[in-house]
Design a protein around this motif. Sequence first.
Motif, PDB file in Angstrom:
ATOM      1  N   PRO A   1     -10.301   2.324  -9.364  1.00  0.00           N
ATOM      2  CA  PRO A   1      -9.695   3.044  -8.226  1.00  0.00           C
ATOM      3  C   PRO A   1     -10.307   2.605  -6.896  1.00  0.00           C
ATOM      4  O   PRO A   1     -11.521   2.482  -6.769  1.00  0.00           O
ATOM      5  N   TYR A   2      -9.453   2.362  -5.943  1.00  0.00           N
ATOM      6  CA  TYR A   2      -9.936   1.979  -4.613  1.00  0.00           C
ATOM      7  C   TYR A   2      -9.332   2.901  -3.561  1.00  0.00           C
ATOM      8  O   TYR A   2      -8.297   3.541  -3.784  1.00  0.00           O
ATOM      9  N   VAL A   3      -9.987   2.949  -2.420  1.00  0.00           N
ATOM     10  CA  VAL A   3      -9.522   3.780  -1.313  1.00  0.00           C
ATOM     11  C   VAL A   3      -8.731   2.935  -0.310  1.00  0.00           C
ATOM     12  O   VAL A   3      -7.639   3.314   0.118  1.00  0.00           O
ATOM     13  N   ILE A   4      -9.280   1.764   0.040  1.00  0.00           N
ATOM     14  CA  ILE A   4      -8.639   0.881   1.026  1.00  0.00           C
ATOM     15  C   ILE A   4      -8.673  -0.554   0.519  1.00  0.00           C
ATOM     16  O   ILE A   4      -9.678  -0.989  -0.057  1.00  0.00           O
ATOM     17  N   MET A   5      -7.579  -1.251   0.730  1.00  0.00           N
ATOM     18  CA  MET A   5      -7.519  -2.691   0.510  1.00  0.00           C
ATOM     19  C   MET A   5      -7.132  -3.315   1.839  1.00  0.00           C
ATOM     20  O   MET A   5      -6.123  -2.935   2.445  1.00  0.00           O
ATOM     21  N   PHE A   6      -7.928  -4.298   2.274  1.00  0.00           N
ATOM     22  CA  PHE A   6      -7.715  -4.862   3.610  1.00  0.00           C
ATOM     23  C   PHE A   6      -8.060  -6.340   3.611  1.00  0.00           C
ATOM     24  O   PHE A   6      -9.093  -6.757   3.080  1.00  0.00           O
ATOM     25  N   GLY A   7      -7.191  -7.153   4.220  1.00  0.00           N
ATOM     26  CA  GLY A   7      -7.473  -8.574   4.371  1.00  0.00           C
ATOM     27  C   GLY A   7      -6.287  -9.461   4.078  1.00  0.00           C
ATOM     28  O   GLY A   7      -5.209  -8.998   3.678  1.00  0.00           O
ATOM     29  N   PRO A   8      -6.447 -10.781   4.268  1.00  0.00           N
ATOM     30  CA  PRO A   8      -5.328 -11.724   4.153  1.00  0.00           C
ATOM     31  C   PRO A   8      -4.909 -11.991   2.710  1.00  0.00           C
ATOM     32  O   PRO A   8      -5.723 -11.967   1.793  1.00  0.00           O
ATOM     33  N   ASP A   9      -3.630 -12.266   2.569  1.00  0.00           N
ATOM     34  CA  ASP A   9      -3.047 -12.594   1.261  1.00  0.00           C
ATOM     35  C   ASP A   9      -1.848 -13.494   1.521  1.00  0.00           C
ATOM     36  O   ASP A   9      -0.989 -13.167   2.339  1.00  0.00           O
ATOM     37  N   LYS A  10      -1.804 -14.643   0.818  1.00  0.00           N
ATOM     38  CA  LYS A  10      -0.704 -15.581   1.038  1.00  0.00           C
ATOM     39  C   LYS A  10      -0.286 -16.224  -0.270  1.00  0.00           C
ATOM     40  O   LYS A  10      -1.112 -16.604  -1.092  1.00  0.00           O
ATOM     41  N   CYS A  11       1.024 -16.346  -0.448  1.00  0.00           N
ATOM     42  CA  CYS A  11       1.572 -17.119  -1.564  1.00  0.00           C
ATOM     43  C   CYS A  11       3.024 -17.444  -1.234  1.00  0.00           C
ATOM     44  O   CYS A  11       3.859 -16.541  -1.079  1.00  0.00           O
ATOM     45  N   GLY A  12       3.313 -18.739  -1.091  1.00  0.00           N
ATOM     46  CA  GLY A  12       4.661 -19.148  -0.726  1.00  0.00           C
ATOM     47  C   GLY A  12       5.018 -18.633   0.661  1.00  0.00           C
ATOM     48  O   GLY A  12       4.275 -18.812   1.622  1.00  0.00           O
ATOM     49  N   HIS A  13       6.175 -17.972   0.757  1.00  0.00           N
ATOM     50  CA  HIS A  13       6.625 -17.457   2.053  1.00  0.00           C
ATOM     51  C   HIS A  13       5.934 -16.148   2.424  1.00  0.00           C
ATOM     52  O   HIS A  13       6.042 -15.697   3.564  1.00  0.00           O
TER      53      HIS A  13
END
Length: 568
Positions: A168-180
């Motif tokens: 379990p997490y409270v916050i997810m933050f940051g870059p994510d890239k795949c294809g478009h």
Amino acid sequence: MKFTQATIVWAAAALARGAFAADDAESSSSAAEASTSVAAALPTFTPTTLKAPFLEQFTDDWESRWKPSHAKKESSNEEEWAYVGEWSVEEPTVYKGMEGDKGLVVKNPAAHHAISAKFPKKIDNKGKTLVVQYEVKLQNGLECGGAYLKLLRDTKSLHQDEFANTTPYVIMFGPDKCGHTNKVHFIFNHKNPKSGEYEEKHLSSPPTARIVKTTELYTLIVHPNNTYVIKQNNEQVKTGSLLEDFSPAVNPEKEIDDPKDSKPADWVDESRIPDPEAKKPEDWDEDAPYEIVDEEATKPEDWLEDEPLTIPDPEAQKPEDWDDEEDGDWIPPTVPNPKCADASGCGAWTKPMKKNPDYKGKWTAPYIDNPAYKGVWAPRKIKNPNYFEDKTPANFEPMGAIGFEIWTMQNNILFDNIYIGHSVEEADKLAQETFHEKHPQEQLLELADKPKVEDKPKSPSDLSFTEDPVTYVKEKVDLFLTIAKSNPIEAIKFVPEVPTAIGGLIVTLAALVGVFAMGGSTPAPVKKAAGDAKDKAKDAKDKAAEAVATGAENVKAEVNKRTTRSQS
């Protein structure tokens, strides 16, 4: 001294060789100076004295805090994935901007990675500002993968060895890239106060991540009034409200459609209907064709009825290996008849078709407004039994750890200088000590690594032989002769390449005369010089040859003028 055609060509070639050497030396010198300048200017990493609920710079004792996970990753299908990706703490290998500055590095491409660190004590931001800041350096770029962090919920079952995608997490933050897909995630888990269940709330229009190999600084600020700010490299890229910008919405609708309500059987929701009183006109011919023969058409005068549309290709030849007995009679391929191109047409002429003025097609009744129309049906609204109103979604659940749980096709992603706390000012100070010190150095290295785009020369002194040898030789010789007409000394000072090339010619000729006078063979240094000149001339190929010829003719013409004047 008498200037011959060969003498002038040799001088122009020598001028070209000098230009090559000067360009190479200048290029090498510039690159070396840029590299040396950046290397000499690199700042040295010094651990910060700032304090925060959690602040990580990956110093030598990092392993006492961070534990990699090798748990199984649960998937929606039957496949199981293990977190086999390895981690390391090391200095960057691409665009290093600071000496001694180490970060946490993803070591394996196309692998699942998981690692976490517990906070010294849980972080509870109820009534406080939450600041999440960290650096990401995509040393191999990012084609498909994540580089985000997770702030994990503080629970008794928070075991680092078992950290996985289901933790379990409270916050997810940051870059994510795949294809478009390319975005900076901001997701938070919100607890339903009535059911106790958690639901992910995704930022509806997240900003775009910058996929570069220099360090990028990502900052998330959530204020107690439910507003948020996302920064990249300390510049705001997104602001808004937790109550307005997330999907699903934090608070449900007060009213919902009654699930027990249904549309009555006699409900009329057709706004327009065919006119029931309309009748097809008696003269309406549904069988009339769309096109008919144009009986008024006449054959054009230049129509060639005796000429075929195609003819055997007159240039085609039977292949040499064609065997009439085995392959049959050879028939040349056909091509369009060239005579038809200059005429209205060839072959048998027939009257063309035209649109039938009596065509009406299939008759249908016109539409009219439906007198029985009741409107679009919708179920009645009732109070939402699951309605609640959370006025403070910024009061996140207490957080007990930070983790990176990612899959990526590219390795060597580096994380550094993580700040989790409540002070925007302290996070800025950390960025000033770290990011703002090394980022300019990295940008210089990146700039030096890019192909240099030169502006077009604005004057003969700015010309480069390698870019345009023809113009280079021509402009240099023309400029020298123009200045020499009024002041030979100034010509030598301003365009030294031309007299230098001619001087080299005189020295070489003197050496050759001495050799022939002694009846001996050409000394090795002279042979080498001649061989070098030959090689350089060969490398210049067609452009150099053109440049030499153009420059030679200019020099010869000017010399002839001067010789004529002196003789007269």
